[in-house]
Design an enzyme around this catalytic site. Sequence first.
Site, PDB file in Angstrom:
ATOM      1  N   THR A   1       1.265  -1.016  -0.086  1.00 27.12           N
ATOM      2  CA  THR A   1       0.294   0.166  -0.473  1.00 27.12           C
ATOM      3  C   THR A   1       1.243   1.233   0.054  1.00 27.12           C
ATOM      4  O   THR A   1       1.912   1.448   0.437  1.00 27.12           O
ATOM      5  CB  THR A   1      -0.590   0.049   1.567  1.00 27.12           C
ATOM      6  OG1 THR A   1      -1.669  -1.071   1.535  1.00 27.12           O
ATOM      7  CG2 THR A   1      -2.124   1.450   1.160  1.00 27.12           C
TER       8      THR A   1
ATOM      9  N   ARG B   1     -12.666  -8.736  -1.114  1.00 28.20           N
ATOM     10  CA  ARG B   1     -12.193  -8.496   0.039  1.00 28.20           C
ATOM     11  C   ARG B   1     -11.617  -7.911   0.506  1.00 28.20           C
ATOM     12  O   ARG B   1     -10.976  -6.227  -0.264  1.00 28.20           O
ATOM     13  CB  ARG B   1     -10.317  -9.692   0.226  1.00 28.20           C
ATOM     14  CG  ARG B   1      -9.231  -9.246   1.011  1.00 28.20           C
ATOM     15  CD  ARG B   1      -8.574  -8.984   0.745  1.00 28.20           C
ATOM     16  NE  ARG B   1      -7.109  -9.315   2.193  1.00 28.20           N
ATOM     17  CZ  ARG B   1      -6.502  -8.112   2.289  1.00 28.20           C
ATOM     18  NH1 ARG B   1      -6.183  -6.965   1.203  1.00 28.20           N
ATOM     19  NH2 ARG B   1      -5.615  -8.014   2.665  1.00 28.20           N
ATOM     20  N   VAL B   2     -11.264  -6.876   1.499  1.00 30.53           N
ATOM     21  CA  VAL B   2     -11.124  -5.510   2.288  1.00 30.53           C
ATOM     22  C   VAL B   2      -9.942  -5.981   2.927  1.00 30.53           C
ATOM     23  O   VAL B   2      -9.997  -6.731   3.968  1.00 30.53           O
ATOM     24  CB  VAL B   2     -12.075  -4.798   2.489  1.00 30.53           C
ATOM     25  CG1 VAL B   2     -11.545  -3.800   2.762  1.00 30.53           C
ATOM     26  CG2 VAL B   2     -13.300  -4.963   1.243  1.00 30.53           C
ATOM     27  N   GLY B   3      -9.033  -5.218   2.767  1.00 33.13           N
ATOM     28  CA  GLY B   3      -7.734  -4.730   3.839  1.00 33.13           C
ATOM     29  C   GLY B   3      -7.703  -3.478   4.918  1.00 33.13           C
ATOM     30  O   GLY B   3      -9.118  -2.820   4.856  1.00 33.13           O
ATOM     31  N   ASP B   4      -6.934  -3.326   5.881  1.00 32.15           N
ATOM     32  CA  ASP B   4      -7.029  -1.899   6.191  1.00 32.15           C
ATOM     33  C   ASP B   4      -6.395  -0.521   5.711  1.00 32.15           C
ATOM     34  O   ASP B   4      -7.289  -0.045   6.134  1.00 32.15           O
ATOM     35  CB  ASP B   4      -5.487  -2.138   7.365  1.00 32.15           C
ATOM     36  CG  ASP B   4      -3.957  -2.162   6.364  1.00 32.15           C
ATOM     37  OD1 ASP B   4      -4.221  -2.769   4.715  1.00 32.15           O
ATOM     38  OD2 ASP B   4      -3.206  -1.591   6.254  1.00 32.15           O
TER      39      ASP B   4
ATOM     40  N   THR C   1       1.427   0.023   6.069  1.00 31.49           N
ATOM     41  CA  THR C   1       1.750  -1.009   4.794  1.00 31.49           C
ATOM     42  C   THR C   1       2.229  -2.553   5.985  1.00 31.49           C
ATOM     43  O   THR C   1       2.624  -2.774   6.627  1.00 31.49           O
ATOM     44  CB  THR C   1       1.899  -0.561   3.822  1.00 31.49           C
ATOM     45  OG1 THR C   1       2.370  -2.206   2.932  1.00 31.49           O
ATOM     46  CG2 THR C   1       3.637  -0.523   4.621  1.00 31.49           C
ATOM     47  N   GLY C   2       1.241  -3.458   4.840  1.00 29.24           N
ATOM     48  CA  GLY C   2       1.504  -4.857   5.059  1.00 29.24           C
ATOM     49  C   GLY C   2       0.254  -5.823   5.181  1.00 29.24           C
ATOM     50  O   GLY C   2      -0.551  -5.545   4.287  1.00 29.24           O
TER      51      GLY C   2
ATOM     52  N   GLY D   1      -2.866  -6.662   6.133  1.00 25.92           N
ATOM     53  CA  GLY D   1      -4.340  -6.215   6.052  1.00 25.92           C
ATOM     54  C   GLY D   1      -5.051  -7.377   7.337  1.00 25.92           C
ATOM     55  O   GLY D   1      -5.136  -6.367   8.589  1.00 25.92           O
TER      56      GLY D   1
END
Length: 316
Positions: A151, A179-182, A202-203, A205
């Site tokens: 990200t 799918r949704v990340g952080d 970043t990383g 999620g």
Amino acid sequence: MSFGMIATWRMAYEGVVKMTAELAKGVTANQALVEAIKMVEDYPYYKSVGFGGLPNEEGQLELDAAFMDGDTLDIGAVAGIQETKNPIVVAEALSHERFNSFLVGLGATKYAKEQGFEQQEMVTERAKRLWELRLEEVQKNNLSPYDGHDTVGMISLDQAGKMVAGTSSSGLFMKKRGRVGDSPLSGSGFYVDSQIGGATATGLGEDLMKGCLSYETVRLMGEGLSPQAAVDQAVYRFNDKLVERKSKAGALSLVCMNPQGQWGIATNVEFSFVVATETEAPEVYIARPEGNRTEIVVATKEWLKAYDLRIKKPLS
Ligand code: GLY
């Protein structure tokens, strides 16, 4: 008043160079951040953000982005948006809405189209080929499909003392549809309060959101910790907690800045980031965990050259 920008990954460098020069001339934190993230979204060789990002397991590119205003605490976000050139611009626009400021999937794409945000096919030939190669590899070797999720997360501080935060990401390569990340989630992927400071992540999620690490970093700065002490405490304590409870932690990398332009960074994996302030020329740095502290070095010319070759490597 000081000014500055800090951002995750080498890919933010050109935008930070261009827009800190503009911050020096007096542009707002909003303008600087949106323009700098747009530059990352538009560059086709960055395969985890915007145009050229890597698709989900069905071959579609679903993008997440968020914007937060540190003066008003307004937030705008999109998740799983498609065919929209600059998700960060849509997120910034949504931050001005009193209601419906976080839109997902078809609703986010419909909003972007109806409001006249530029639409385009976002899956490049290169991204499609990388997706096909990965699919073959996964099927042949019975691998877990999941891979990189770099990200771009950014904090910007202007001469009026205003701070904003933004993120943009195509999320996990080969993610499930929806799918949704952080990255679009307040407190996980980003948080900013102009009176305290801002942080962005970043990383992985799925793990970042378990610890709300951006909010935790800002909260600790608010308790009086320096940016570096705050982010070290937030990241390494949470990493230890995950390892203790689940025996492993995914990648967790955060950058932060306060209204004086002082900054910090902590990470449980090696990663690159970019900073520029009134007193520090733009630079790409590499950070590595060293116990519960962070080792930071300036990226060498060799590292930068190897990076450039890697992202443009011809595909079979
Ligand atoms: N950190 C980006 C993601 O997991 O989607």
